[in-house]
Design a protein around this motif. Sequence first.
Motif, PDB file in Angstrom:
ATOM      1  N   GLY A 197       0.788  -1.225   0.000  1.00  0.00           N
ATOM      2  CA  GLY A 197       0.000   0.000   0.000  1.00  0.00           C
ATOM      3  C   GLY A 197       0.816   1.270   0.000  1.00  0.00           C
ATOM      4  N   CYS A 212       2.101   2.772   2.470  1.00  0.00           N
ATOM      5  CA  CYS A 212       1.530   3.610   3.536  1.00  0.00           C
ATOM      6  C   CYS A 212       2.480   4.714   4.000  1.00  0.00           C
ATOM      7  CB  CYS A 212       1.129   2.741   4.721  1.00  0.00           C
ATOM      8  SG  CYS A 212      -0.061   1.450   4.324  1.00  0.00           S
ATOM      9  N   PHE A 250     -10.842   0.443  12.279  1.00  0.00           N
ATOM     10  CA  PHE A 250      -9.836   0.468  11.216  1.00  0.00           C
ATOM     11  C   PHE A 250     -10.394  -0.115   9.921  1.00  0.00           C
ATOM     12  CE2 PHE A 250      -6.137  -1.220   8.908  1.00  0.00           C
ATOM     13  CZ  PHE A 250      -5.354  -0.078   8.834  1.00  0.00           C
ATOM     14  N   VAL A 270     -10.813   1.879   6.298  1.00  0.00           N
ATOM     15  CA  VAL A 270     -10.118   1.453   5.085  1.00  0.00           C
ATOM     16  C   VAL A 270     -11.074   1.093   3.955  1.00  0.00           C
ATOM     17  CG1 VAL A 270      -8.597  -0.323   4.112  1.00  0.00           C
ATOM     18  CG2 VAL A 270      -8.033   0.719   6.322  1.00  0.00           C
ATOM     19  N   PHE A 322      -7.935   9.815   0.680  1.00  0.00           N
ATOM     20  CA  PHE A 322      -7.673   8.512   1.293  1.00  0.00           C
ATOM     21  C   PHE A 322      -8.283   7.502   0.319  1.00  0.00           C
ATOM     22  CE2 PHE A 322      -9.148   5.602   4.995  1.00  0.00           C
ATOM     23  CZ  PHE A 322      -8.014   4.819   4.869  1.00  0.00           C
ATOM     24  N   TYR A 373      -9.880   4.918  -0.474  1.00  0.00           N
ATOM     25  CA  TYR A 373     -10.724   3.778  -0.127  1.00  0.00           C
ATOM     26  C   TYR A 373     -11.532   3.270  -1.317  1.00  0.00           C
ATOM     27  CZ  TYR A 373     -13.692   7.897   0.830  1.00  0.00           C
ATOM     28  OH  TYR A 373     -14.339   9.107   0.768  1.00  0.00           O
ATOM     29  N   TYR A 390      -9.248   0.619  -1.875  1.00  0.00           N
ATOM     30  CA  TYR A 390      -9.132  -0.257  -0.704  1.00  0.00           C
ATOM     31  C   TYR A 390     -10.368  -1.122  -0.489  1.00  0.00           C
ATOM     32  CZ  TYR A 390      -5.099   2.607   0.719  1.00  0.00           C
ATOM     33  OH  TYR A 390      -3.892   3.255   0.776  1.00  0.00           O
ATOM     34  N   VAL A 395      -6.760  -6.498   5.610  1.00  0.00           N
ATOM     35  CA  VAL A 395      -6.919  -5.236   6.333  1.00  0.00           C
ATOM     36  C   VAL A 395      -6.697  -5.465   7.829  1.00  0.00           C
ATOM     37  CG1 VAL A 395      -8.498  -3.338   6.868  1.00  0.00           C
ATOM     38  CG2 VAL A 395      -8.491  -4.353   4.572  1.00  0.00           C
ATOM     39  N   LEU A 425      -5.142  -2.785  -2.227  1.00  0.00           N
ATOM     40  CA  LEU A 425      -4.313  -1.974  -1.335  1.00  0.00           C
ATOM     41  C   LEU A 425      -3.179  -1.264  -2.057  1.00  0.00           C
ATOM     42  CD1 LEU A 425      -4.207  -4.265   1.838  1.00  0.00           C
ATOM     43  CD2 LEU A 425      -5.424  -2.103   1.544  1.00  0.00           C
TER      44      LEU A 425
END
Length: 232
Positions: free
Chosen positions: A51, A53, A102, A106, A121, A123, A126, A134, A199
Amino acid sequence: MLKRALIGLIVLAAIGLGVFWWLTIPAGVAATSLPAYQPDVANGQTMFNVGGCSSCHAVPNQPDRLKLGGGLAIPSPFGTFYAPNISPDPNDGIGRWSEADFVTAVVKGSSPSGAHYYPAFPYASYQRARIEDVRDLFAYLKTLAPAAGRVRDHDMPFPFNIRRTVGIWKLLFLDGEPFVADSAHSPSWNRGAYLVNGLGHCAECHSPRNFLGGIVEAQRFAGGPNPEGEGW
């Protein structure tokens, strides 16, 4: 006559507002819907890397990619977003979040307080992820060091600063469907497709967008504007 027309307009406005409010209720994932599960932290680390992140959530201008205190400015045509703190810090990060909080964030783009997250973000990608992946990601994040520091609010002009309107965006661009393997391709191809479209969220940067900020599906992966503002 005028009074009657005014009353009618007020009633219509109230009905319209009620419909808008109902259509834009932030979706969530109930804790009771998550079966007993032993997270795989090693897989969570893999999902973290897939991902990317740290690319958004690591504190800018410092070398530690696991210091997830956020703060990176993300410019867009709708305003400037600031990546949040996703470290396990209990005050400034996600240290007090439940697993359901969480997962909801996501795959549904909704906060623990019941507000919409902006689709900076990603999603929309996601939502394709396996819930187990996740949950593994959450378990991995909890192993990292807390990073104190509250990130500033997004800099959004009106009307984009009204988060409730994101619910309409979700109606247009979120279908809630998980990734489905294509039997015409090999397991390795499907694994790659899952990571790229889930992701890995590759299309989020590498596709053009329409005036509402949604990916132009007919040109998915055809390239998009550089988030840093220069080039394509």
